[in-house]
Design a protein around this motif. Structure first.
Motif, PDB file in Angstrom:
ATOM      1  N   HIS A   9     -23.269  36.093 -37.593  1.00 17.92           N
ATOM      2  CA  HIS A   9     -23.255  37.534 -38.112  1.00 17.92           C
ATOM      3  C   HIS A   9     -22.115  38.265 -37.899  1.00 17.92           C
ATOM      4  O   HIS A   9     -21.146  37.751 -37.349  1.00 17.92           O
ATOM      5  CB  HIS A   9     -24.537  38.048 -36.991  1.00 17.92           C
ATOM      6  N   ILE A  33      -6.332  15.010 -34.815  1.00 21.52           N
ATOM      7  CA  ILE A  33      -5.321  15.143 -34.452  1.00 21.52           C
ATOM      8  C   ILE A  33      -4.849  14.715 -32.963  1.00 21.52           C
ATOM      9  O   ILE A  33      -5.297  15.563 -32.445  1.00 21.52           O
ATOM     10  CB  ILE A  33      -4.313  16.238 -34.867  1.00 21.52           C
ATOM     11  N   ASP A  35      -9.497  18.746 -39.865  1.00 26.35           N
ATOM     12  CA  ASP A  35     -10.703  19.309 -38.962  1.00 26.35           C
ATOM     13  C   ASP A  35     -11.286  18.265 -38.322  1.00 26.35           C
ATOM     14  O   ASP A  35     -11.991  17.158 -39.146  1.00 26.35           O
ATOM     15  CB  ASP A  35     -11.332  20.313 -39.577  1.00 26.35           C
ATOM     16  N   ASP A  36     -11.882  18.424 -37.114  1.00 22.82           N
ATOM     17  CA  ASP A  36     -12.667  17.264 -36.594  1.00 22.82           C
ATOM     18  C   ASP A  36     -14.232  18.078 -36.030  1.00 22.82           C
ATOM     19  O   ASP A  36     -14.723  17.235 -35.386  1.00 22.82           O
ATOM     20  CB  ASP A  36     -12.129  16.757 -35.276  1.00 22.82           C
ATOM     21  N   GLY A  37     -14.476  19.090 -36.642  1.00 21.35           N
ATOM     22  CA  GLY A  37     -15.819  19.498 -36.563  1.00 21.35           C
ATOM     23  C   GLY A  37     -16.339  20.079 -35.049  1.00 21.35           C
ATOM     24  O   GLY A  37     -17.483  20.163 -34.746  1.00 21.35           O
ATOM     25  N   THR A  38     -15.203  20.382 -34.301  1.00 21.80           N
ATOM     26  CA  THR A  38     -15.584  20.883 -32.836  1.00 21.80           C
ATOM     27  C   THR A  38     -15.261  22.374 -32.673  1.00 21.80           C
ATOM     28  O   THR A  38     -15.062  22.922 -31.696  1.00 21.80           O
ATOM     29  CB  THR A  38     -14.698  20.088 -31.793  1.00 21.80           C
ATOM     30  N   ALA A  61      -9.733  30.457 -39.511  1.00 23.95           N
ATOM     31  CA  ALA A  61      -8.375  30.588 -39.612  1.00 23.95           C
ATOM     32  C   ALA A  61      -7.791  29.611 -40.195  1.00 23.95           C
ATOM     33  O   ALA A  61      -6.986  30.148 -41.272  1.00 23.95           O
ATOM     34  CB  ALA A  61      -7.655  30.727 -38.089  1.00 23.95           C
ATOM     35  N   LYS A 109     -18.659  26.752 -43.060  1.00 21.61           N
ATOM     36  CA  LYS A 109     -17.346  25.694 -43.365  1.00 21.61           C
ATOM     37  C   LYS A 109     -17.736  25.130 -44.743  1.00 21.61           C
ATOM     38  O   LYS A 109     -16.532  24.955 -45.348  1.00 21.61           O
ATOM     39  CB  LYS A 109     -17.425  24.957 -42.191  1.00 21.61           C
ATOM     40  N   GLU A 139      -8.219  32.045 -32.863  1.00 17.04           N
ATOM     41  CA  GLU A 139      -8.405  32.092 -31.658  1.00 17.04           C
ATOM     42  C   GLU A 139      -7.152  31.427 -30.841  1.00 17.04           C
ATOM     43  O   GLU A 139      -7.260  31.764 -29.497  1.00 17.04           O
ATOM     44  CB  GLU A 139      -9.848  31.716 -31.063  1.00 17.04           C
ATOM     45  N   LEU A 181     -15.316  35.688 -36.610  1.00 15.05           N
ATOM     46  CA  LEU A 181     -14.888  34.858 -37.858  1.00 15.05           C
ATOM     47  C   LEU A 181     -14.206  35.699 -38.701  1.00 15.05           C
ATOM     48  O   LEU A 181     -12.919  35.255 -39.430  1.00 15.05           O
ATOM     49  CB  LEU A 181     -16.129  34.597 -38.574  1.00 15.05           C
TER      50      LEU A 181
HETATM   51  C1  LIG Z   1     -22.514  30.550 -29.812  1.00 21.02           C
HETATM   52  C2  LIG Z   1     -21.409  31.165 -30.807  1.00 21.02           C
HETATM   53  C3  LIG Z   1     -21.826  32.273 -31.754  1.00 21.02           C
HETATM   54  C4  LIG Z   1     -20.669  32.880 -32.225  1.00 21.02           C
HETATM   55  N1  LIG Z   1     -21.353  33.765 -33.341  1.00 21.02           N
HETATM   56  C5  LIG Z   1     -20.573  34.575 -33.964  1.00 21.02           C
HETATM   57  C6  LIG Z   1     -20.862  35.342 -34.910  1.00 21.02           C
HETATM   58  O1  LIG Z   1     -22.216  35.573 -35.293  1.00 21.02           O
HETATM   59  N2  LIG Z   1     -19.883  36.177 -35.789  1.00 21.02           N
HETATM   60  C7  LIG Z   1     -18.753  35.994 -35.602  1.00 21.02           C
HETATM   61  O2  LIG Z   1     -18.202  36.622 -36.238  1.00 21.02           O
HETATM   62  N3  LIG Z   1     -18.312  35.207 -34.685  1.00 21.02           N
HETATM   63  C8  LIG Z   1     -19.233  34.481 -34.013  1.00 21.02           C
HETATM   64  N4  LIG Z   1     -18.691  33.503 -33.103  1.00 21.02           N
HETATM   65  C9  LIG Z   1     -17.304  33.472 -32.870  1.00 21.02           C
HETATM   66  C10 LIG Z   1     -16.603  32.569 -33.882  1.00 21.02           C
HETATM   67  O3  LIG Z   1     -17.064  31.399 -33.954  1.00 21.02           O
HETATM   68  C11 LIG Z   1     -15.122  32.575 -33.712  1.00 21.02           C
HETATM   69  O4  LIG Z   1     -14.283  33.819 -33.387  1.00 21.02           O
HETATM   70  C12 LIG Z   1     -14.359  31.786 -34.815  1.00 21.02           C
HETATM   71  O5  LIG Z   1     -14.847  30.539 -34.993  1.00 21.02           O
HETATM   72  C13 LIG Z   1     -12.656  31.521 -34.343  1.00 21.02           C
HETATM   73  O6  LIG Z   1     -12.154  30.753 -35.380  1.00 21.02           O
HETATM   74  P1  LIG Z   1     -10.912  29.935 -35.520  1.00 21.02           P
HETATM   75  O7  LIG Z   1     -10.468  29.271 -36.636  1.00 21.02           O
HETATM   76  O8  LIG Z   1      -9.788  30.491 -34.441  1.00 21.02           O
HETATM   77  O9  LIG Z   1     -11.449  28.567 -34.306  1.00 21.02           O
HETATM   78  P2  LIG Z   1     -12.779  27.695 -34.733  1.00 21.02           P
HETATM   79  O10 LIG Z   1     -13.615  28.234 -35.562  1.00 21.02           O
HETATM   80  O11 LIG Z   1     -13.105  27.336 -33.307  1.00 21.02           O
HETATM   81  O12 LIG Z   1     -12.049  26.597 -35.382  1.00 21.02           O
HETATM   82  C14 LIG Z   1     -11.161  25.613 -35.058  1.00 21.02           C
HETATM   83  C15 LIG Z   1     -11.115  24.295 -35.635  1.00 21.02           C
HETATM   84  O13 LIG Z   1     -10.264  23.471 -34.918  1.00 21.02           O
HETATM   85  C16 LIG Z   1     -10.700  22.065 -35.188  1.00 21.02           C
HETATM   86  N5  LIG Z   1      -9.694  21.516 -34.092  1.00 21.02           N
HETATM   87  C17 LIG Z   1      -9.715  21.742 -33.053  1.00 21.02           C
HETATM   88  N6  LIG Z   1      -8.638  20.597 -32.346  1.00 21.02           N
HETATM   89  C18 LIG Z   1      -8.453  19.849 -33.318  1.00 21.02           C
HETATM   90  C19 LIG Z   1      -7.725  18.702 -33.678  1.00 21.02           C
HETATM   91  N7  LIG Z   1      -7.144  18.213 -32.556  1.00 21.02           N
HETATM   92  N8  LIG Z   1      -7.632  17.973 -34.764  1.00 21.02           N
HETATM   93  C20 LIG Z   1      -8.577  18.318 -35.630  1.00 21.02           C
HETATM   94  N9  LIG Z   1      -9.214  19.608 -35.715  1.00 21.02           N
HETATM   95  C21 LIG Z   1      -9.109  20.278 -34.569  1.00 21.02           C
HETATM   96  C22 LIG Z   1     -12.018  22.369 -34.937  1.00 21.02           C
HETATM   97  O14 LIG Z   1     -12.740  21.160 -35.413  1.00 21.02           O
HETATM   98  C23 LIG Z   1     -12.377  23.497 -35.299  1.00 21.02           C
HETATM   99  O15 LIG Z   1     -13.311  23.464 -36.604  1.00 21.02           O
HETATM  100  C24 LIG Z   1     -19.424  32.766 -32.307  1.00 21.02           C
HETATM  101  C25 LIG Z   1     -19.110  31.815 -31.392  1.00 21.02           C
HETATM  102  C26 LIG Z   1     -19.789  31.216 -30.495  1.00 21.02           C
HETATM  103  C27 LIG Z   1     -19.572  30.132 -29.604  1.00 21.02           C
END
Ligand SMILES: Cc1cc2nc3c(=O)[nH]c(=O)nc-3n(C[C@H](O)[C@H](O)[C@H](O)COP(=O)(O)OP(=O)(O)OC[C@H]3O[C@@H](n4cnc5c(N)ncnc54)[C@H](O)[C@@H]3O)c2cc1C
Length: 301
Positions: free
Chosen positions: A46, A80, A33-36, A14, A60, A269, A278
């Motif tokens: 996938h 943050i 981003d903090d890699g969590t 996102a 990433k 999310e 993703l």
């Molecule tokens: C085990 C597992 C397997 C998965 N496999 C798939 C798959 O095969 N295919 C697929 O499409 N989806 C998969 N997913 C789901 C997918 O990872 C998520 O839908 C997607 O990553 C959500 O994206 P996002 O950007 O909303 O959040 P995230 O990818 O969770 O990114 C949020 C980011 O915010 C950062 N962050 C949070 N708080 C702070 C802070 N205070 N300061 C700085 N940075 C911060 C974190 O470091 C993180 O990188 C999987 C999930 C899991 C748990």
């Protein structure tokens, strides 16, 4: 202090997607981003067309390397810890764990969600032996003997029906919870075994499950399966900024990721604490970026 058009907290799909779109729209962006990211525990992602099977850190890495083409986008590998306004409806100040502050006109929250497991030790096997999303990992587990680890009847029936499509060799572990007569009949109709004993221990090595020990003393020799976690946003940034949150914990937005607070946007999310993918998160980031750029354009032209 440097002034940014927009600060983006979160560099998952996102936040990366939003950074790319805003970077290309010539906006000055700071991405933190903090890699969590919750998918960091898994080997492969996938279902993202053109990237099927990619490792999460590679995904990433490609996103961040594409951003290097845009010198107006700055990336900070920092956490943050605080977000506030300079004054009511004023600029945002975000503070990092190492005590630096950054200022922007707009703010995009893209910090994702995190899991709560019914049994904490599930976390050790999450992403290698135990998964939550069959669309993400079902193909690799097809036709294998699988565990379904879930406590609530609605979760159990939902998961069983869904995962049955990938494997019909399912064993449900409820960790001490009972199913209704109707629920039991549903499972029996499909020869799905259920064990209601409390789970004593999950045993394995380096993230790979070997067996599950039940309180009754029984040992279950299954090594793969699906779990039903619950999810939460890992911070209160939206609440602190006064964004309205509904009774289900969703940040209220218009269809274009604008929250009820001026200049605060949310994508991915963290918008509603339920899992997506993703691709859906990246698309949401793109949508938020277009809203942010549209608002900047209208306000500044
Ligand atoms: C085990 C597992 C397997 C998965 N496999 C798939 C798959 O095969 N295919 C697929 O499409 N989806 C998969 N997913 C789901 C997918 O990872 C998520 O839908 C997607 O990553 C959500 O994206 P996002 O950007 O909303 O959040 P995230 O990818 O969770 O990114 C949020 C980011 O915010 C950062 N962050 C949070 N708080 C702070 C802070 N205070 N300061 C700085 N940075 C911060 C974190 O470091 C993180 O990188 C999987 C999930 C899991 C748990």
């Amino acid at each position: 202090m440097s002034m940014y058009d927009c600060i983006i907290i979160g560099g998952g799909p996102a936040g990366l997607g939003a950074s790319l779109t805003l970077g290309r729209a010539r906006r000055k962006i700071a991405l933190f981003d903090d890699g969590t990211n919750r998918n960091r525990v898994t080997h492969e992602s996938h279902g993202f067309i053109t990237r099927d099977g990619i490792k999460p850190h590679e995904f990433k890495g490609i996103g961040l390397s594409e951003l290097k083409n845009y010198p107006n986008v700055s990336y900070f590998n920092k956490t943050i810890i605080e977000v506030r306004r300079e004054k009511e409806e004023g600029n945002f100040i975000v503070k990092t764990r190492d005590n630096n502050e950054y200022v922007s006109e707009k703010l995009l929250l893209a910090t994702g969600i995190q899991e709560v497991f019914p049994i904490e030790s599930i976390r050790k096997f999450y992403g290698k032996s135990l998964f939550s999303c069959p669309y993400c990992d079902g193909w690799e587990l097809r036709d294998k003997p699988l565990l379904i680890l879930a406590e609530k009847e609605e979760h159990i029936l939902h998961m069983v029906k869904l995962i049955y499509n990938w494997s019909n060799d399912l064993l449900v572990l409820t960790n001490g919870n009972d199913l209704s007569q109707e629920g039991m009949r549903e499972l029996a109709k499909h020869n799905i075994e259920i064990k209601n004993d409390r789970i004593e221990e999950l045993v394995g090595e380096e993230g790979y499950l070997k067996e599950v020990r039940l309180a009754s003393g029984e040992i279950i020799n299954r090594t793969l399966g699906f779990v039903a976690p619950t999810y939460y946003r890992p911070n209160y940034f939206a609440e602190k900024l006064g964004c309205e949150i509904d009774e289900k914990g969703r940040v209220m937005t218009d269809p274009r990721c604008r929250t009820t607070q001026k200049n605060v946007y949310v994508a991915g999310e963290s918008r509603k604490p339920i899992p997506s993918s993703l691709m859906i998160a990246a698309a949401d980031g793109n949508k938020a970026a277009v809203s942010i750029n549209t608002d900047l354009t209208e306000e500044r032209f």
